[in-house]
Design a protein around this motif. Structure first.
Motif, short mmCIF file in Angstrom:
data_model
loop_
_atom_site.label_atom_id
_atom_site.label_comp_id
_atom_site.label_asym_id
_atom_site.label_seq_id
_atom_site.Cartn_x
_atom_site.Cartn_y
_atom_site.Cartn_z
N GLU A 1 3.08 -32.83 -38.78
CA GLU A 1 2.23 -33.17 -37.64
C GLU A 1 2.60 -34.57 -37.16
O GLU A 1 2.48 -35.55 -37.90
N VAL A 2 3.06 -34.66 -35.91
CA VAL A 2 3.47 -35.93 -35.31
C VAL A 2 2.43 -36.32 -34.25
O VAL A 2 2.10 -35.51 -33.38
N LEU A 3 1.93 -37.55 -34.34
CA LEU A 3 0.96 -38.05 -33.37
C LEU A 3 1.65 -38.96 -32.37
O LEU A 3 2.27 -39.97 -32.76
N ILE A 4 1.57 -38.60 -31.08
CA ILE A 4 2.20 -39.38 -30.01
C ILE A 4 1.09 -40.01 -29.16
O ILE A 4 0.24 -39.30 -28.62
N ASP A 5 1.09 -41.33 -29.06
CA ASP A 5 0.10 -42.05 -28.26
C ASP A 5 0.67 -42.40 -26.90
O ASP A 5 1.81 -42.88 -26.79
N ASN A 6 -0.11 -42.17 -25.85
CA ASN A 6 0.26 -42.55 -24.49
C ASN A 6 -0.63 -43.70 -24.06
O ASN A 6 -1.85 -43.54 -23.93
N ASN A 7 -0.03 -44.87 -23.83
CA ASN A 7 -0.79 -46.07 -23.47
C ASN A 7 -0.72 -46.39 -21.99
O ASN A 7 -0.92 -47.54 -21.58
N SER A 8 -0.46 -45.39 -21.15
CA SER A 8 -0.28 -45.64 -19.72
C SER A 8 -1.13 -44.69 -18.89
O SER A 8 -1.76 -43.77 -19.41
N ASP A 9 -1.10 -44.92 -17.56
CA ASP A 9 -1.81 -44.05 -16.61
C ASP A 9 -1.05 -42.77 -16.29
O ASP A 9 -1.60 -41.87 -15.66
N ALA A 10 0.21 -42.70 -16.68
CA ALA A 10 1.01 -41.53 -16.35
C ALA A 10 0.76 -40.41 -17.33
O ALA A 10 0.53 -40.64 -18.53
N SER A 11 0.79 -39.18 -16.84
CA SER A 11 0.79 -37.99 -17.70
C SER A 11 2.24 -37.56 -17.85
O SER A 11 2.89 -37.22 -16.86
N PHE A 12 2.77 -37.60 -19.06
CA PHE A 12 4.21 -37.39 -19.25
C PHE A 12 4.53 -35.94 -19.61
O PHE A 12 3.98 -35.38 -20.56
N ALA A 13 5.43 -35.34 -18.84
CA ALA A 13 5.94 -33.99 -19.12
C ALA A 13 7.26 -34.14 -19.85
O ALA A 13 8.24 -34.66 -19.30
N LEU A 14 7.29 -33.70 -21.13
CA LEU A 14 8.46 -33.88 -21.98
C LEU A 14 9.13 -32.55 -22.27
O LEU A 14 8.46 -31.58 -22.66
N ASN A 15 10.45 -32.49 -22.11
CA ASN A 15 11.24 -31.30 -22.41
C ASN A 15 12.06 -31.55 -23.68
O ASN A 15 12.86 -32.49 -23.74
N ASN A 16 11.86 -30.70 -24.67
CA ASN A 16 12.51 -30.86 -25.96
C ASN A 16 14.03 -30.66 -25.87
O ASN A 16 14.51 -29.64 -25.42
N LYS A 17 14.78 -31.67 -26.33
CA LYS A 17 16.24 -31.59 -26.35
C LYS A 17 16.78 -31.72 -27.77
O LYS A 17 18.00 -31.86 -27.95
N SER A 18 15.88 -31.73 -28.75
CA SER A 18 16.31 -31.80 -30.14
C SER A 18 16.54 -30.39 -30.67
O SER A 18 16.29 -29.39 -29.98
N GLY A 19 16.99 -30.28 -31.92
CA GLY A 19 17.27 -28.97 -32.47
C GLY A 19 16.08 -28.34 -33.18
O GLY A 19 16.22 -27.30 -33.83
N TYR A 20 14.91 -28.95 -33.03
CA TYR A 20 13.72 -28.47 -33.73
C TYR A 20 12.78 -27.72 -32.77
O TYR A 20 12.73 -28.01 -31.58
N SER A 21 12.03 -26.79 -33.36
CA SER A 21 11.02 -26.07 -32.58
C SER A 21 9.63 -26.52 -33.02
O SER A 21 9.48 -27.21 -34.03
N PHE A 22 8.62 -26.11 -32.25
CA PHE A 22 7.25 -26.55 -32.50
C PHE A 22 6.35 -25.36 -32.84
O PHE A 22 6.64 -24.21 -32.47
N MET A 23 5.26 -25.66 -33.52
CA MET A 23 4.33 -24.60 -33.96
C MET A 23 3.51 -24.03 -32.80
O MET A 23 3.34 -22.82 -32.69
N HIS A 24 2.98 -24.88 -31.95
CA HIS A 24 1.98 -24.43 -30.97
C HIS A 24 2.48 -24.46 -29.53
O HIS A 24 1.75 -24.11 -28.61
N TYR A 25 3.70 -24.93 -29.32
CA TYR A 25 4.20 -25.09 -27.96
C TYR A 25 5.65 -24.61 -27.88
O TYR A 25 6.34 -24.51 -28.89
N GLY A 26 6.08 -24.36 -26.65
CA GLY A 26 7.49 -24.13 -26.40
C GLY A 26 8.20 -25.47 -26.34
O GLY A 26 7.77 -26.46 -26.95
N ASP A 27 9.26 -25.53 -25.57
CA ASP A 27 10.03 -26.78 -25.49
C ASP A 27 9.41 -27.81 -24.55
O ASP A 27 9.86 -28.96 -24.51
#
Length: 450
Positions: free
Chosen positions: A369-395
């Protein structure tokens, strides 16, 4: 042919007031009327003459009117969700600036004090009110031969607030010059030649003002050490196809070091072509509101909207540092939910905004479980480019503003360290080119989780 500003720069139609706004206005009027009648009646009972009482009540009304005057200092703003907030980056302070706005001293529809109060409510660090030098539709009602007047009014309103008010003007010409903002001016009057026997009609006044060569205005601004940038180069009133490109005059001025930046976002518009030629010609990238009416009308911050701004990465919070950063091209534009800038500045802002605050293996598993904090006003849309997959989301994941996002990663086995790489959809470092962010993950073992 009509001057270009008349084609699309007409005021936006007034929006109908909400029922709550109408009710509030009605209650204010009724309260004022009640106070006036009550005061008049009380004075009459106390034995005063009718004439004396009339003047006392008039004084009361005038005193009330003075409290809502457009002059004087702006009211301090309370912290609210509408304030634009981005973190400082490594080595620099992030200043939120709007370098293109208007007031009644050209074709805007509010007093400069209102611009200052809006800036304080939006959490701006710096503001420039950049009146059109040549286009003056309110001359009959607000004659002002001194083109520094709106800056003086705004400076007085901002006194003690901490807001950096920057002196500026808009050189307003037809192509090939177009519209150019000059900020950090010493005297705006040097950029304009007063007209003898000036026509009363605003259009005729504008046409007559075109006779003085625009290069004289550009040179005068540069002699004052001003920072000059090209405004809305895609504006269809002057560029019918909407595609931004440098005119020969502008290109020559850029090569001579007399034009230093370009708007890639203005109001409701973003120009990919302006972004491209801004990078190609080594220009500072600028985003502005170009506000003429009320910010609340045009951008609806009460509904989560915001004006476009330039995020200036300055060495300190001062006008001098902001100017130095603009000339050094350390800017990121925030337009809607899009960040636009050079790779070095955008990457620095992303690294300051998005941080991993924790990582741990879930009990009796090999997932983290990785916790990512966003300290800004922007809502960030991130596309996975690593070789790992996620439990609850797509890329694709979205990290909301000022929030923590939990991402469960499947590294395949227990490893002491791994990295996650993402393309950031809404952070551009070139046209159609997203920025990349990389997180180094060091998960805690189960023994640390207990």
């Amino acid at each position: 042919m009509k001057p270009s500003f008349l084609l699309t720069k007409s005021p936006a139609p007034l929006k109908p007031r909400s029922k709550s706004s109408k009710l509030l206005s009605y209650l204010r009027r009724m309260t004022m009327l009640s106070c006036t009648v009550t005061t008049f009646y009380a004075l009459t009972l106390s034995g005063g003459s009718m004439k004396t009482n009339f003047w006392l009540v008039l004084l009361l009304v005038c005193s009330y009117a003075h409290t809502v005057s457009a002059h004087g200092k702006a009211a301090a703003a309370e912290s609210s969700e509408r304030m634009i907030q981005f973190p400082d980056v490594d080595g620099y302070v992030t200043l939120v600036a709007d370098l293109h706005t208007h007031s009644v001293f050209s074709d805007g529809h509010v007093w400069p004090k209102i611009r200052v109060e809006e800036a304080l409510r939006d959490g701006l660090d710096a503001l420039a009110i950049t009146e059109h030098l040549e286009y003056q539709p309110h001359r009959a009602d607000i004659p002002h031969p001194d083109r520094n007047r709106s800056f003086q009014e705004a400076s007085a309103a901002a006194e003690g607030s901490g807001l950096i008010v920057i002196a500026g003007s808009e050189i307003t010409r037809e192509q090939p010059t177009g519209h150019i903002n000059a900020v950090f001016l010493q005297d705006a009057n040097a950029l304009f030649k007063p007209l003898e026997n000036a026509p009363d009609d605003a259009v005729e006044y504008y046409k007559a003002a075109q006779e003085w060569p625009s290069l004289n205005a550009i040179d005068a601004a540069n002699e004052q050490g001003a920072f000059l940038f090209i405004n809305h180069p895609y504006w269809t009133a002057q560029k019918p196809n909407g595609i931004a490109e440098l005119s020969k005059l502008q290109s020559k001025a850029v090569k001579a070091g007399k034009l230093h930046g370009v708007e890639v976002a203005n109001g409701q518009d973003y120009s990919e072509e302006a972004f491209a030629f801004g990078l190609k010609n080594d220009l500072t990238l600028i985003g502005v509101s170009d506000i003429h009416d009320l910010v609340d009308w045009d951008y609806e911050p009460h509904n989560g909207g915001h004006r476009p701004v330039t995020l200036i990465l300055a060495k300190e919070r001062s006008a001098e540092a902001a100017k130095e950063a603009l000339f050094a091209k350390r800017t990121v534009v925030w337009f809607r939910n899009l960040l636009i800038g050079r790779s070095s500045e955008v990457t620095a802002l992303l690294n300051a905004s998005l941080k991993v605050s924790g990582a741990k293996y879930q009990k009796d598993t090999e997932v983290v479980e990785v916790l990512i904090d966003n300290n800004s006003d922007a809502s960030f849309a991130l596309n996975n480019k690593s070789g790992y997959s996620f439990m609850h989301y797509g890329d694709r994941i979205v990290v909301p503003p000022h929030a923590q996002f939990a991402l469960v990663v499947k590294p395949g086995k227990k490893v002491p360290q791994f990295s996650l790489t993402f393309d950031v959809e809404n952070a551009l470092v070139a046209p159609k080119t997203p920025a990349t962010i990389k997180f180094q993950i060091t998960p805690q073992s189960e023994s640390h989780n207990k």
